[in-house]
Write a protein that holds these residues in place. Structure first.
Motif: not given
Length: 91
Positions: A60-69
């Motif tokens: 999920p892109t939202s999860e990826l964005m969170r992982a990247l801060g």
């Protein structure tokens, strides 16, 4: 040996991603090789949620964005360093 997923995503590319991305795209965004991404998934250490759909992985892109801060999407996905002919160029 170079990984085909090599080369980090640009600011604009990150915000133009669909709701979920394939594992190679997620690995590219994280700056890791896809072989490393597969290993992290096997070890349950991948930095965000991973969906397994058949034989494929989707992130999920939202999860990826969170992982990247990155918590919120900007109003505009224009690369501030590369926008030379957009509506705010020269401003």
């Amino acid at each position: 040996m170079k990984d085909p997923a090599e080369g980090r995503l640009s600011f604009t590319e990150m915000f133009d991603l669909p709701v979920a991305v394939d594992l190679r795209t997620a690995a590219r965004a994280l700056g890791i090789a896809s072989t490393t991404a597969y290993r992290l998934i096997r070890e349950d250490e991948f930095p965000c949620s991973v969906l397994r759909i058949g034989r494929r992985y989707r992130i999920p892109t939202s999860e990826l964005m969170r992982a990247l801060g990155i918590e919120d999407r900007p109003l505009y996905s224009v690369d501030p360093e590369g926008d030379t002919d957009g509506p705010n160029a020269g401003v």
